[in-house]
Design an enzyme around this catalytic site. Structure first.
Site, short mmCIF file in Angstrom:
data_model
loop_
_atom_site.label_atom_id
_atom_site.label_comp_id
_atom_site.label_asym_id
_atom_site.label_seq_id
_atom_site.Cartn_x
_atom_site.Cartn_y
_atom_site.Cartn_z
N ARG A 98 38.71 44.45 27.31
CA ARG A 98 37.32 44.54 27.79
C ARG A 98 36.60 45.61 26.97
NH1 ARG A 98 40.07 43.93 33.21
NH2 ARG A 98 38.99 42.26 34.31
N GLU B 93 34.46 31.27 33.19
CA GLU B 93 34.25 32.07 34.40
C GLU B 93 32.95 31.71 35.11
OE1 GLU B 93 34.18 36.26 33.41
OE2 GLU B 93 33.13 35.91 31.54
N ASN C 220 37.96 36.25 38.29
CA ASN C 220 37.16 37.23 39.05
C ASN C 220 35.72 36.75 39.21
OD1 ASN C 220 39.47 38.67 38.74
ND2 ASN C 220 38.68 40.09 37.22
N ASP C 221 35.14 36.34 38.09
CA ASP C 221 33.76 35.83 38.15
C ASP C 221 33.72 34.39 38.62
OD1 ASP C 221 31.92 37.91 37.56
OD2 ASP C 221 32.71 37.96 35.52
N ARG D 113 31.82 39.91 44.21
CA ARG D 113 33.21 40.37 44.10
C ARG D 113 33.39 41.84 44.46
NH1 ARG D 113 34.02 40.08 37.52
NH2 ARG D 113 35.43 41.81 37.67
N HIS E 26 33.59 55.94 37.12
CA HIS E 26 34.58 56.61 36.26
C HIS E 26 35.83 56.95 37.06
CE1 HIS E 26 31.16 58.05 33.45
NE2 HIS E 26 31.68 56.93 33.04
N ARG F 104 37.55 40.58 23.66
CA ARG F 104 36.40 39.93 24.28
C ARG F 104 35.14 40.66 23.83
NH1 ARG F 104 35.65 39.85 30.71
NH2 ARG F 104 35.15 42.05 30.41
N CYS G 203 43.06 35.12 32.95
CA CYS G 203 43.03 36.57 32.74
C CYS G 203 42.35 37.30 33.91
CB CYS G 203 42.36 36.93 31.42
SG CYS G 203 40.62 36.53 31.38
C1 PEP Z 1 36.96 37.72 35.13
O1 PEP Z 1 35.77 37.56 35.43
O2 PEP Z 1 37.91 37.14 35.70
C2 PEP Z 1 37.33 38.64 34.04
C3 PEP Z 1 38.57 38.74 33.62
O3 PEP Z 1 36.35 39.43 33.53
P1 PEP Z 1 35.81 40.78 34.24
O4 PEP Z 1 36.73 41.11 35.36
O5 PEP Z 1 35.78 41.81 33.17
O6 PEP Z 1 34.45 40.33 34.69
MG MG Z 2 34.19 38.27 34.13
#
Ligand code: PEP
Ligand code: MG
Length: 582
Positions: A298, A435, A458-459, A469, A191, A334, A506
């Site tokens: 998200r 992803e 990111n994933d 990550r 948080h 999403r 994204c």
């Molecule tokens: C990602 O994985 O790049 C993504 C945008 O989703 P999150 O960061 O919510 O996993």
């Molecule tokens: Mg992701």
């Protein structure tokens, strides 16, 4: 000079004097009370609880006014805990039956609960233990009549360093005086991290033990972009960062002027810049910076701090609020990306003791196994889509079968709504996140079955390079510039182009200025980014031509290690926009 690295959770660079908050081990003076004093002690405990509840209600109001109802929910959860009859009865019976002092009894009971949370083997729940410690501190403070160094009464700017900052402490930070903060513990989903981002205070969490190296008053640099915390910087580092800070300020002023201008290249190609949000309240961060819509909402954060699962109406109201702020501009919702480390308290029935949660029952897999949960959300999205330009996006799709199942359920939900005469939008665009490497490899096949792609770097980086990550120990191996990542992105962009569907990035990669010329050169015409990054990214886009960016991309693709790619891109950006370089 000492340099420590943690997890960057709120961007920006600041320099200032350290204010160290101790671990605050309250000394509990008496462990036992005499038998005749028991009832007086119970009354003292009850009075303290009443004061605690009033204090939490004040915090709840404050957070609600400053940040919106979603954030205030954290305090509703604290309040519920503080009023929980079972918890209070447990403490009171320790006072009555074992003659424990109220301080000792409270601490004993709450720490036992905190420990249970910490040992559940789930990062999200372990972070919730911080909420219990927060409550313990409050109760002890009222019982002992002590006050922690009041963060609300600062008179000069400081950098706050602490083992942990509780959510309530973070929510009450005064932006005028707290330049930034760093904590030893914490992760992306805490948080505290989320609140830091919402308040836009540069912050680094999960630094591991560093408080022993500071005593207060030392000069500290917090780099909320790279995750670095520098203690007692040497003259050269100090000068470098002071210069960076000053340049940031000048650039920020200049960038404000870009707001009414279109995001397009020097030769007139439109590049849409949309915002990533977690809470409906953040739409303002997007609109203030002239976002072309929301490219990633998200929605799993709707579950944050909620004791009960959100209802269809809760979902609907949140989506209406977001879409209402954007007229014709798109809002990409999403579907829930829950699971792994994002298990809300309301869903504690989910299995969490798995050895590889990032590869487990999460995201779209979880939705497909919990149809009631999934359908509730889809109904709300389809209904809200009747009020604006909403698009649906499925996360973590790894196989065509999964995508087809998700679309079938969406079709079922449409039939239900139709039968029930509930207004909704049947023509909503349906896309997917790319992803998982499997989805990038099969991008051509997927592109025939969706209306758009959004690349979640990111994933994608985590799964392609096999690097967690959120793990600071392998952060140096987590590289967006790795040639394998560039190749996968190019594959997805080409598949989109061939099948005539739009492709967005994204993940955080598109919020990083140095990657913008590369991504444009690879053919991307849309990015969804951290809202605060929009102005500087717009400036980069307005400073390049398509030809120039294509040349940059072509050269980057010939390099075979991430470090060379990233150094090359940094150098190119320096030539394009010298001011923006960190
Ligand atoms: C990602 O994985 O790049 C993504 C945008 O989703 P999150 O960061 O919510 O996993
Ligand atoms: Mg992701």
């Amino acid at each position: 000079m000492l340099v420590r690295r943690g997890i960057a959770v709120s961007p920006g660079v600041v320099t200032g004097p350290a204010l160290v908050l101790g671990i605050e081990d309250f000394r509990i003076p008496k462990r036992f009370v005499s038998v005749d004093a028991v009832e007086t002690e119970v009354t003292r405990f009850q009075a303290a609880i009443n004061e605690v509840c009033n204090e939490i209600s004040d915090n709840e109001r404050l957070a609600s006014d400053q940040l919106g109802a979603q954030y205030a929910a954290i305090f509703s959860a604290h309040l519920q805990m503080a009023r929980d009859p079972k918890l209070l009865e447990e403490i009171e019976s320790l006072i009555r039956e074992k003659c424990f002092s109220p301080e000792f009894a409270s601490s004993r009971v709450l720490r036992r609960y905190a420990k249970i949370f910490q040992n559940l083997g789930n990062r999200y729940l372990a972070e919730r233990a911080a909420d219990i410690f927060d409550l313990e501190k409050r109760i002890l403070r009222h019982l002992l009549g002590e006050r922690r160094e009041e963060l609300t009464n600062l008179t000069e700017p400081v950098i706050v360093l602490a083992h942990n900052l509780t959510p309530s402490e973070t929510a009450s930070l005064q932006k005028d005086f707290v330049l930034g903060f760093a904590t030893e513990v914490g992760g992306h989903t805490s948080h505290t991290a989320i609140l830091a981002g919402a308040l836009e205070i540069p912050a680094v969490v999960g630094v591991s033990q560093f408080l022993a190296d500071v005593s207060g008053g030392e000069t500290i640099i917090i780099d909320g972009n790279s995750g670095e915390v520098i203690i007692d910087p040497d003259e050269a580092t100090l000068a470098h960062y002071r210069d960076t800070e000053q340049r940031f300020r000048n650039v920020a002023k200049r960038l404000q002027l870009l707001r009414p201008l279109r995001s397009e290249t020097r030769d007139g190609t439109r590049i849409q810049l949309m915002g990533n949000i977690e809470f409906p309240e953040e739409v303002e961060h997007c609109t203030q910076r002239g976002a072309d819509g929301v490219g990633l909402y998200r929605t799993e954060f709707l579950y944050l701090g909620q004791q009960a699962e959100p209802t269809e109406e809760d979902h609907f109201n949140a989506y209406r609020k977001v879409v209402g702020a954007f007229d014709e501009r798109p809002v990409v919702i999403r579907t829930l990306d829950l699971g792994a480390d994002k298990i809300p308290t309301s869903m504690s029935y989910l299995q969490t003791d798995v050895s590889n949660p990032a590869l487990g029952l999460r995201s779209i897999r979880l939705s497909l196994r919990n149809l009631l949960l999934f359908k509730t959300q889809l109904r709300a999205i389809l209904r809200a889509a009747a009020h604006g330009e909403i698009r649906i996006m499925f996360p973590l799709v790894a196989s065509l079968m999964e995508l087809r199942q998700a679309k079938m359920i969406l079709a079922d939900v449409m039939e239900d709504l139709q039968e029930q005469d509930v207004p909704f939008n049947r023509d909503v665009a349906v896309g997917m996140m790319v992803e998982v490497p499997a989805a990038a490899i099969l991008a051509d096949e997927f592109a025939r079955e969706v209306d758009f792609f959004s690349i979640g770097t990111n994933d994608l980086i985590q799964y392609t390079l096999a690097v967690d990550r959120a793990d600071p120990l392998v952060a140096n191996l987590y590289r967006a510039g790795d040639p394998s990542i560039l190749r996968l992105i190019q594959k997805v962009v080409d598949a989109g182009r061939k099948n005539n569907i739009p492709v967005t990035v994204c993940g955080q990669m598109s919020s990083d200025p140095k990657f913008i010329p590369l991504l444009v050169g690879m053919g991307l015409r849309q990015m969804s980014v951290t809202p605060h990054a929009i102005p500087e990214l717009k400036e980069i886009i307005r400073s390049i031509t398509i030809e120039q960016s294509e040349q940059i991309a072509e050269h980057a693709k010939t390099l075979d290690v991430a470090r060379d790619v990233e150094n090359f891109l940094r150098g190119e950006l320096k030539k394009i926009c010298p001011d923006l370089i960190v």
